[in-house]
Every structure is written in C-alpha cells, then in structure tokens.
Design an enzyme around this catalytic site. Structure first.
Site, PDB file in Angstrom:
ATOM      1  N   LYS A 187       0.872  -1.127   0.051  1.00 42.16           N
ATOM      2  CA  LYS A 187      -0.003   0.165   0.037  1.00 42.16           C
ATOM      3  C   LYS A 187       0.835   1.308  -0.102  1.00 42.16           C
ATOM      4  O   LYS A 187       0.493   2.257  -0.474  1.00 42.16           O
ATOM      5  CB  LYS A 187      -1.085  -0.104   1.148  1.00 42.16           C
ATOM      6  CG  LYS A 187      -2.088  -0.906   1.151  1.00 42.16           C
ATOM      7  CD  LYS A 187      -2.951  -0.858   2.225  1.00 42.16           C
ATOM      8  CE  LYS A 187      -4.156  -1.745   2.119  1.00 42.16           C
ATOM      9  NZ  LYS A 187      -5.224  -1.543   3.259  1.00 42.16           N
ATOM     10  N   ASP A 196     -10.575   2.487   2.385  1.00 37.55           N
ATOM     11  CA  ASP A 196     -10.845   1.944   3.422  1.00 37.55           C
ATOM     12  C   ASP A 196     -11.384   2.810   4.476  1.00 37.55           C
ATOM     13  O   ASP A 196     -12.536   2.526   5.104  1.00 37.55           O
ATOM     14  CB  ASP A 196      -9.273   1.351   4.142  1.00 37.55           C
ATOM     15  CG  ASP A 196      -9.075   0.263   3.614  1.00 37.55           C
ATOM     16  OD1 ASP A 196      -9.602  -0.357   2.919  1.00 37.55           O
ATOM     17  OD2 ASP A 196      -7.587   0.142   3.522  1.00 37.55           O
TER      18      ASP A 196
END
Length: 286
Positions: free
Chosen positions: A72, A108
């Site tokens: 990420k 997220d």
C-alpha cells in the site's frame, strides 16, 4: 454470426500473501449481477516484483488494481497521481487506470465512514473518537473522520512512534484535534467519548476469542462501538460491547462499502451493494 466481444475487462488485487483475501467473492458477484464481462484476479506479488507487476497492469490494459499487505505504501512511487486524502493517509489501496495514467485512492476510511453513516444515529461532526491502533486501517479511518469534521481523536497504540506520527499528521493537516495515548496498560474509555473503534487485528480469525485490553465497564449504552475486523464479523469485542448495551458496527460493512466505492471508481456504475454483502456474508458463514 453475431458480433460478439470476448474480451474481459480486468481488475484485481496485488498482495503477499494474498490467498486468503476474499475481495474476489463480492466483486465477481457484483459483475455477474450487472451482466458485466469483468474479472477480478487475486494475484500474489512479492515485494521485489511490485514494479514489474505495475508495468504488467499497464501492459495488459487492466482497469485497476487493489493493493493489500505489503504494497500500500510502496505502490505510491509508481503512480501518476495520488488523491489528496490518500496522500495524507500515506497509503493507497486502490489504483484506477484511465487514459494511460494511474491514479491512487484509499477507500478503506471512506468505507468505514459509510458504515458509520448507515448506522443512522451517529453524528460525525464534532464527535469525540477513541481509536485503538495506528496501523494502515487506523490511519485511513482517522484521516477520513478528521476530514469529515470529527472534533477530537485520541489514538491509543502500543508503539509510540507510529501513534505519534498519526497524531502529528492529523493536527497538521486537518482541523481535528488529536492526542496520543501510549497503550501500555488496560485503558478506560473516557466518559465524553462518542465513538470507540478497534482498528487493530485483535480478534481476527483464527484468534477469535482475543479482545483489546480495555476496561469494558467504561463502555456506556450511548457509545457507538466499531470493529474493522470482517472475519468473524461478530467479534468477541463487539459481543462485550453489546453486553454493555452499546450500539455496534461490524467490519463486514466497511469491507463491502470500500468495495462499493472501488467498483464505482473502476466501472463508473453504482455497485449492487446488497448482492456484494450477501455474497461475502455467505462466504464467512461457510
């Protein structure tokens, strides 16, 4: 012979390890529901191969990719553009490929916010948040809450460096006030807390009986208690909160909602959320 198109549009996830990532279940269910000839590929990419994998994404004409552990942060150096909130978070979990350019997003925290808003009675603006953890999920949630108008966020973490870094980011880049609390003992939840969030991996399968080390007697009936863990959705942490009559929100909704946002980013279409939720619920129930 009718004119047919046999070319599937490709998206997926890069991770290492990645075999247990369930995103394919809900995304393929969504594609089928809308009659889209799209495929979601679960692809194991070792850290040393990430640059080649991104080049492969472009070479294959893929429409985008999700990133999970450990990619990420590293992926950001290979992107043409990064959304402002993702840059603040310091991580990208969704890449959108458009006109030869790669744009990084982080869905997220947005998925978590949607779950919170779906609860109905939760006020985000001016709210006081007690956040357990300072890892990737916690950073995403904290930044999105701050940008949405949360008034005060306490970040409790066992590692001082990571927790203080998140607090500095929030105080410098948002209007939200943030404080760090070293989590080196059992923590009492302050009486003025509106939202309590477990953003750690405590309670994740297979260690499903584990719970964060807090004083559960300090959980009030008017407190909103959230867990980011999707498997099992009904965690031991949430069960203990429910025993104190608190309102609870599980991690399954966050997982589905971030997928709903990613689906729209890639396809331009509204995702069939209920189809995705049903597919994922069945998967975890099995």
């Amino acid at each position: 012979m009718p004119n047919r198109n046999y070319k599937a549009e490709l998206v997926g996830v890069f991770g290492y390890p990645v075999a247990e990532n369930p995103t394919v279940v809900m995304m393929e269910a969504a594609f089928r529901a809308l009659g889209l000839n799209w495929r979601y590929l679960t692809i194991e990419v070792k850290p040393d191969n990430l640059a080649d994998a991104i080049r492969g994404l472009v070479a294959f004409g893929m429409r985008g990719i999700n990133l999970t552990i450990p990619h990420k942060i590293e992926v950001m150096k290979y992107l043409d553009e990064i959304a402002g909130d993702a840059r603040l978070i310091g991580a990208v979990n969704t890449v959108v490929a458009e006109n030869g350019r790669l744009r990084g997003e982080n869905t997220d925290g947005k998925g978590f916010l949607r779950s919170l808003k779906e609860q109905g009675s939760t006020r985000i603006a001016g709210s006081r948040v007690f956040l357990l953890g300072a890892g990737g999920a916690a950073r995403s949630i904290a930044v999105e809450l701050a940008l949405a108008g949360a008034g005060h966020i306490v970040v409790a973490n066992r590692t001082r460096t990571r927790g203080e870094d998140l607090v500095r980011t929030l105080n410098k880049a948002t209007q939200c006030r943030a404080d760090f609390l070293l989590w080196d003992r059992q923590l009492a939840i302050p009486e003025d807390t509106d939202i309590l969030i477990n953003a750690t991996s405590i309670g994740l399968f297979p260690d499903i009986e584990a719970v964060p080390d807090i004083d559960y007697r300090t959980i009030r009936p008017d407190l909103v208690v959230c867990d980011v863990i999707p498997n099992p959705p009904h965690t031991a942490f949430l069960k203990k909160a429910e025993a104190r009559s608190a309102k609870t929100i599980d991690g399954l909704g966050m997982l589905v909602n971030q997928g709903v946002i990613g689906f729209k980013l890639w396809t331009g279409l509204e995702a069939p959320r209920e189809v995705m939720m049903e597919a994922l619920s069945k998967e975890f129930a099995g």
